[in-house]
Design a protein around this motif. Structure first.
Motif, short mmCIF file in Angstrom:
data_model
loop_
_atom_site.label_atom_id
_atom_site.label_comp_id
_atom_site.label_asym_id
_atom_site.label_seq_id
_atom_site.Cartn_x
_atom_site.Cartn_y
_atom_site.Cartn_z
N ALA B 455 -6.08 10.15 -8.09
CA ALA B 455 -6.34 11.20 -9.07
C ALA B 455 -5.48 10.99 -10.30
CB ALA B 455 -6.04 12.57 -8.47
N ARG B 457 -4.18 13.34 -13.64
CA ARG B 457 -4.12 14.70 -14.15
C ARG B 457 -3.37 14.71 -15.48
NH1 ARG B 457 -7.48 15.10 -10.74
NH2 ARG B 457 -7.29 16.18 -8.75
N SER B 458 -3.95 15.43 -16.43
CA SER B 458 -3.25 15.63 -17.71
C SER B 458 -3.83 16.85 -18.39
CB SER B 458 -3.41 14.40 -18.61
OG SER B 458 -2.83 14.67 -19.87
N TYR B 468 -12.46 11.83 -20.13
CA TYR B 468 -12.57 11.79 -18.66
C TYR B 468 -12.98 10.38 -18.20
CZ TYR B 468 -12.68 16.94 -17.94
OH TYR B 468 -12.37 18.27 -17.86
N CYS B 488 -10.54 12.23 -12.24
CA CYS B 488 -9.76 12.55 -13.44
C CYS B 488 -10.02 13.99 -13.81
CB CYS B 488 -10.17 11.62 -14.59
SG CYS B 488 -9.39 12.04 -16.15
N ARG B 489 -8.95 14.76 -13.88
CA ARG B 489 -9.09 16.15 -14.34
C ARG B 489 -8.17 16.40 -15.52
NH1 ARG B 489 -9.91 19.66 -8.86
NH2 ARG B 489 -11.07 17.98 -7.87
N LEU B 490 -8.72 17.12 -16.49
CA LEU B 490 -8.02 17.38 -17.74
C LEU B 490 -8.20 18.85 -18.12
CD1 LEU B 490 -9.56 14.37 -19.76
CD2 LEU B 490 -7.35 14.38 -18.60
N ASP B 492 -6.06 21.50 -18.68
CA ASP B 492 -5.35 22.59 -18.02
C ASP B 492 -3.87 22.43 -18.34
OD1 ASP B 492 -4.06 24.31 -16.28
OD2 ASP B 492 -5.45 23.92 -14.62
N MET B 495 -1.17 21.12 -15.99
CA MET B 495 -1.06 19.69 -15.68
C MET B 495 -0.05 19.07 -16.66
SD MET B 495 -5.07 18.86 -15.03
CE MET B 495 -6.00 19.69 -13.74
N SER B 575 2.83 10.46 -6.00
CA SER B 575 2.50 10.54 -7.42
C SER B 575 3.50 9.77 -8.26
CB SER B 575 2.50 12.01 -7.90
OG SER B 575 1.50 12.73 -7.25
#
Lengths: 172, 735
Positions: B455, B457-458, B468, B488-490, B492, B495, B575
């Motif tokens: 994963a 995250r940013s 993404y 990939c999550r963005l 927020d 993060m 991580s």
């Protein structure tokens, strides 16, 4: 698909500001009790939770809220919810088939990168589906002309044309 | 700075489909406007009907008796807010509803909150406000010029000596009008408080910047403010600032103890979330007979609002594109009773390039020289002419040469009105382009799991550029995985902190943070390798992740499954946090180069009715390492459409008496539609940039730069008429 007027009686007024609307959305019967001033766009988004249909201007000028009513494309911000009583409404959520597979145009949009931010995309797709049905995909110029009611501020037009052209060629 | 160059090339560069594509084509991608929370009420902004003055009375008593209306906020009862902290790119707009002062027509003056948006809209229409109106200051000539902090005056050499030494001189004034960003997604937010904790779903391009502003202005800890923007309906700069509407929604939500949804209307998008401000520019160029530039002088005036300065940057690129010994730039702004300015796609360059590249075409005609040859003779590709240091990369000459070849420029007859097709006049024009390098700080976290997936995250936002997707591709290469194994999550702010999507800085900033995070992740994984491990004693850059295993970089057959490393310590994931580590500029011995481009355009003009069609565009860009060919092409295509709009349509008109926006709807403010756009040929040239490990340059904005000037120069070629004021409209083309 032929556009037919509803033969149902006029919507029932509950009080000065409320109306009951009986309609069919994406094949399923729906009842809305809404403010009389509610547009079709607002009813779809707020009463049915179908937020795929987007509000871009509320003035019928951008095409982001395009849906089908009895098979014809309309900008849902300029139609009152009460006007679709007894009629058939299709939104972007209704483009996938029973098995959850994407419509060929949806696949072509992904493959050709026919969007960027994605906000105008549901409206572009709903216009494109009708354009194919109307037989207006004979040339790139014709596609461009009949897709020009849908603004794309990211500027994905060339890719939208390519996606529609491919879907048209595929017999969609 | 990561010591070892990352292994890229399996997925990076490939034109894979957008990973968020299926969400976007099915209408399931959640934008701020799609958020509904339990107990949520709806807010509508009321705006001023005078351009300057003071509110003397607001009568809200009648509104509160209307069905569904819960509150009406004015400057008399809206909570007092703390001063704004420093924000990106200069000043913050002033806090709303703190006093009764009016500084522009259409300013926020009240907020109506009701159970439904229909009830709030109705009540907002009935509000009665009395003003002590004053005559708005709208004439730039009557204002007080002041410098712009981000656009200091620059000077090298002696421009007057360069003017005197020139064989050929040109000087002219160029104008660009106000353009409004107008992303398709109406901007707005849903704000909800839980004690001192605030969660806001917004349309900002920068979650961390908004978090900072909200925490400071409401006097709550930054740790308790969460900004969420998983999807963003465009922005083009309109989402960079901490606009008052966000503070209005958050303030109302706190006062009412309920979530508040506030979505702007399209007309409000013209007034409350910024625009590309008007400019007037004077350019003087001098050259010797062989086309060598002897001087460049660029003076610009850009318009600001009373409380909020324009970004400027109109002249900031002028001293860097051409190798000219004598250059002076002067930039001023004037504060008027106008709505807030902001950045709009290619801020500064969109306007400045119009003036400089039109002037270069004028100079070429004065010299009797091919406009392409004039560029090739003067473009500075080896050294930055301002500092004398080498560029980290510069492919502008290659852009010009490749573009000219593809376009067929050598077949151009330079004489105006010489090329015809039936009754149509054809015009071929070109322009060179640059966009400044900008490398803001970003952080990212990369996590690997026992099942072999990973994963990223940013807090960064994907404004539609494809963040993404390209970050997924990059992480897949760095971890030796398939993109489908990378999540990939963005978008927020909970993060790792990231820069905004803006200034063409995010792709480089975030991709280098991800490279750094993977290096740290490898270091963390090595700490799990015991004394008996074949990886024991190796450093973070001696190993690579491949197919769920940690391997020796120089001998990948020496490998330990990550699952085994984790299980040995009872872990289920590991991580690595990383951040951009910009090189020390002095030690690097080079100047960080931005993206470059060259635009070649064919127009066809019907002289009887003044109709202009853009028929052909060849757009060549040096974008450094391209992370995804398909999505990169889309960036240039889209920016070309923006450039066509800037050249031919976009013009936000201000009523000279009242200061009101006179065409603030999509019916009246024209933008390019599908039928206005030809097939655009997009080509990338150049090498990975040397400045950072990712080798990337920003490409979200460079594609717009030069399009308007190339069109204007093509119009001159077709008609013999020199276009100096945008947009180019029918009345300028009728013969």
């Amino acid at each position: 698909m032929k556009t037919t007027r509803s033969t149902a009686p006029a919507p029932t007024a509950q009080d000065e500001y409320t109306v009951d609307v009986f309609t069919v959305v994406n094949g399923a019967p729906v009842q809305w009790r809404v403010d009389t001033r509610t547009t079709l766009l607002e009813a779809l988004r707020d009463s049915s939770g179908l937020t795929g249909t987007k509000r871009g201007c509320d003035q019928g000028a951008c095409g982001a809220c395009t849906v089908h009513v009895d098979g014809a494309r309309v900008v849902s911000c300029l139609m009152l919810a009460a006007q679709v009583d007894g009629r058939q409404v299709t939104t972007v959520e209704g483009l996938i088939d029973e098995e959850g597979r994407l419509h060929p145009l949806q696949e072509a949009f992904v493959r050709h990168d026919a969007f960027q931010c994605g906000f105008c995309t549901p409206g572009q797709l709903m216009s494109a589906v009708c354009l194919l049905r109307e037989g207006r995909a004979g040339s790139d110029a014709e596609i461009r002309e009949y897709m020009s009611g849908n603004l794309c501020r990211c500027g994905a037009y060339d890719n939208i044309v390519a996606a529609v052209r491919e879907a048209a060629g595929g017999g969609a | 700075m990561t010591a070892t160059k990352p292994d890229l090339g399996t997925w990076v560069g490939k034109g894979i489909d957008r990973v968020d594509g299926p969400h976007k084509v099915t209408g399931t991608a959640p934008y701020a406007s799609d958020v509904t929370l339990p107990g949520m009420v709806h807010a509508v902004v009321v705006t001023s009907t005078v351009g300057a003055g003071t509110i003397t009375k607001i009568d809200t008593s009648a509104l509160l008796t209307l069905p569904g209306v819960r509150a009406v906020f004015t400057h008399e009862n809206f909570p007092r807010l703390n001063p704004s902290p420093d924000v990106l790119f200069g000043e913050a707009p002033t806090a709303p509803l703190q006093d009764g002062r009016i500084t522009f027509h259409g300013q926020e003056v009240a907020l109506v909150v009701a159970d439904t948006s229909q009830e709030a809209t109705e009540a907002a229409r009935l509000i009665e406000i009395t003003y002590a109106a004053e005559a708005p200051l709208l004439d730039p000539a009557a204002g007080q010029p002041e410098p712009l902090p981000l656009s200091p005056d620059t000077s090298r050499g002696d421009t007057e000596a360069g003017w005197a030494a020139a064989d050929v001189r040109i000087g002219a004034t160029y104008r660009t009008p106000e353009n409004t960003n107008n992303p398709l997604g109406l901007m707005g937010c849903v704000a909800a408080w839980d004690g001192d904790h605030l969660e806001i779903h917004d349309t900002t391009q920068g979650t961390i910047a908004l978090r900072k502003t909200l925490a400071a202005m409401f006097g709550v800890p930054e740790s308790g403010v969460r900004v969420r923007v998983p999807y963003l309906g465009g922005g083009f700069g309109a989402g960079l600032n901490q606009w008052p509407y966000k503070l209005l929604a958050a303030g109302a939500a706190r006062e009412l103890g309920r979530p508040v949804k506030l979505m702007l209307t399209r007309p409000q998008m013209f007034r409350l979330v910024g625009h590309r401000p008007d400019t007037e520019q004077q350019v003087r160029l001098g050259a010797t007979r062989d086309g060598t530039l002897t001087m460049i002088e660029h003076r610009a005036t850009v318009l600001s609002s009373i409380d909020f300065l324009a970004v400027g940057l109109i002249t900031s690129g002028t001293g860097h594109l051409y190798a000219c010994p004598n250059v002076a730039t002067v930039e001023r702004t004037v504060r008027l009773n106008r709505r807030y300015p902001t950045s709009m796609r290619a801020p500064g360059e969109a306007e400045g390039n119009w003036a400089i590249e039109t002037a270069m075409d004028e100079l070429a005609y004065e010299l009797g020289m091919d406009p392409l040859e004039l560029r090739l003779r003067n473009l500075a590709t080896d050294l930055d002419p301002a500092s004398g240091k080498p560029w980290s990369s510069n492919g502008v000459i290659e852009c010009c040469r490749v573009g000219a070849e593809l376009f067929g420029w050598s077949r151009r007859d330079p004489r105006p009105s010489s090329m015809r097709e039936g009754d149509l006049l054809l015009g071929w024009g070109m322009a060179a382009a640059g966009f400044f390098a900008y490398l803001p700080m970003s952080q990212a976290r990369v996590t690997v799991y026992a099942d072999g997936t990973a994963a990223v995250r940013s807090a960064a936002t994907d404004i539609g550029t494809g963040t993404y997707t390209v970050i997924t591709q990059l992480a897949a290469d760095l971890l030796g995985l398939h993109p489908q194994q990378v999540d990939c999550r963005l978008g927020d702010s909970d993060m790792p902190a990231s820069a905004q999507s803006g200034g063409s800085g995010l792709a480089s900033s975030l991709s280098n943070a991800v490279i750094d995070a993977v290096s740290h992740l490898q270091g963390e994984l090595l700490t799990l390798a015991g004394a008996d491990s074949p990886l024991h004693g190796l450093g973070p850059d001696d190993v690579v992740c491949r197919d769920g295993a940690l391997c020796r970089r120089d001998d990948p057959s020496v490998r330990v499954p990550i699952a085994d490393l984790l299980a040995g310590q009872g872990l289920v994931e590991m991580s690595g946090d990383g951040r951009l580590r910009p090189p020390d500029a002095a030690a690097a011995g080079m100047v960080h180069a931005g993206a470059y481009g060259a635009r070649f355009v064919e127009v066809a003009i019907d002289p009887m009715i003044g109709r202009l069609r853009v028929r052909r565009v060849v757009s060549v860009t040096d974008g450094g390492r391209i992370l995804n060919r398909k999505l990169a092409r889309s960036q240039i295509l889209g920016a070309t459409v923006g450039g066509i709009g800037q050249a031919l349509f976009e013009d936000t008109l201000t009523d000279p008496g009242t200061g009101r926006v006179a065409n603030g709807t999509f019916g009246d403010y024209l933008v390019a539609v599908s039928a206005d756009v030809p097939d655009v040929e997009v080509v990338f040239v150049g090498e990975p940039d040397r400045y950072t490990p990712s080798g990337t340059k920003g490409i979200g904005e460079i594609g717009l730069v030069g399009v308007a000037a190339a069109i204007g120069n093509a119009v001159h070629h077709a008609t013999g008429r020199r276009m100096r004021d945008l947009p180019i409209t029918v009345d300028q083309l009728m013969m």
